[in-house]
Design a protein around this motif. Structure first.
Motif, PDB file in Angstrom:
ATOM      1  N   PHE A 170       5.617   4.298  -2.559  1.00  0.00           N
ATOM      2  CA  PHE A 170       5.410   4.279  -4.000  1.00  0.00           C
ATOM      3  C   PHE A 170       4.074   3.588  -4.265  1.00  0.00           C
ATOM      4  O   PHE A 170       3.851   2.465  -3.818  1.00  0.00           O
ATOM      5  N   LEU A 171       3.187   4.267  -4.971  1.00  0.00           N
ATOM      6  CA  LEU A 171       1.818   3.786  -5.132  1.00  0.00           C
ATOM      7  C   LEU A 171       1.637   2.804  -6.281  1.00  0.00           C
ATOM      8  O   LEU A 171       0.662   2.068  -6.310  1.00  0.00           O
ATOM      9  N   ASN A 172       2.561   2.787  -7.237  1.00  0.00           N
ATOM     10  CA  ASN A 172       2.350   1.947  -8.422  1.00  0.00           C
ATOM     11  C   ASN A 172       3.252   0.709  -8.458  1.00  0.00           C
ATOM     12  O   ASN A 172       3.444   0.121  -9.510  1.00  0.00           O
ATOM     13  N   GLN A 173       3.797   0.322  -7.304  1.00  0.00           N
ATOM     14  CA  GLN A 173       4.598  -0.900  -7.256  1.00  0.00           C
ATOM     15  C   GLN A 173       3.718  -2.068  -6.826  1.00  0.00           C
ATOM     16  O   GLN A 173       2.803  -1.901  -6.022  1.00  0.00           O
ATOM     17  N   GLN A 174       4.030  -3.228  -7.364  1.00  0.00           N
ATOM     18  CA  GLN A 174       3.217  -4.412  -7.092  1.00  0.00           C
ATOM     19  C   GLN A 174       3.800  -5.234  -5.944  1.00  0.00           C
ATOM     20  O   GLN A 174       4.909  -4.997  -5.490  1.00  0.00           O
TER      21      GLN A 174
END
Length: 194
Positions: A170-174
């Motif tokens: 997942f690219l938009n998880q921090q």
């Protein structure tokens, strides 16, 4: 359809390659969740080899198997996964790694790039055609990014004619979310691993 979380996806990949009567490897037994999952997949005619260097992890894994009456389907070894070839001699259908540290334990005890890659080399030789190795890469800890980078470098150099390499994340998880790398053997290897 919903996107699967990283651990769900890792398990769904193993379900594709591991079945009744197969040999599977949990390279990082941890709290025993993956060992138990694999023990359910291999059935009474299969076997799971689970590795961990920490007594706490070995004990937790054994208890989890005993609680589910599946201890006869697995051998839990207090040894590093780099020694997999000492114990496993038959073809393997699936293997899983959770790279990083054991949750709830000493964060200074972590998986290391050199032993992880050594284990991958051994498992790729043992892996059946159609077999899958899944790496869940946790990299938000001290030493995690170094291992992540070395593992990516190693798997990226594998010849696609023999091994398919997938990355799922997942690219938009921090906060450095874990991601999956999966290796599928598509043809018997006749190349030398570096």
């Amino acid at each position: 359809m919903k996107l699967q979380r990283v651990l769900q996806y890792a398990q769904s990949l193993l379900e594709l390659s591991v079945g009744e009567g197969d040999i599977a490897v949990d390279a990082t037994a941890g709290n025993g969740h993956d060992t138990l999952f694999l023990a359910n997949l291999v059935g009474d005619d299969g076997y799971v080899y689970a590795f961990d260097v920490q007594k706490q992890a070995v004990d937790a894994t054994l208890h989890r198997l005993l609680d589910n009456a599946l201890e006869h389907r697995a051998i839990v070894l207090k040894d590093g996964h780099e020694n997999v070839a000492k114990y496993v001699t038959k073809p393997v259908s699936g293997a899983i790694f959770n790279l990083g540290y054991l949750p709830g334990s000493d964060h200074d005890i972590i998986t290391k790039p050199n032993t992880t890659i050594q284990s991958l080399e051994s498992l790729l030789k043992l892996l059946k055609v159609g077999g899958i190795i899944v790496l869940v890469i946790y990299h938000g800890h001290e030493g995690g990014k170094e291992e992540r980078d070395e593992v990516i470098r190693f798997v990226s150099a594998l010849p696609q004619k023999y091994i398919h390499v997938l990355r799922y994340e997942f690219l938009n998880q921090q906060n450095d979310p874990p991601f999956v790398i999966a290796l599928e053997k598509v043809k018997e290897t006749n190349f030398t691993l570096k």
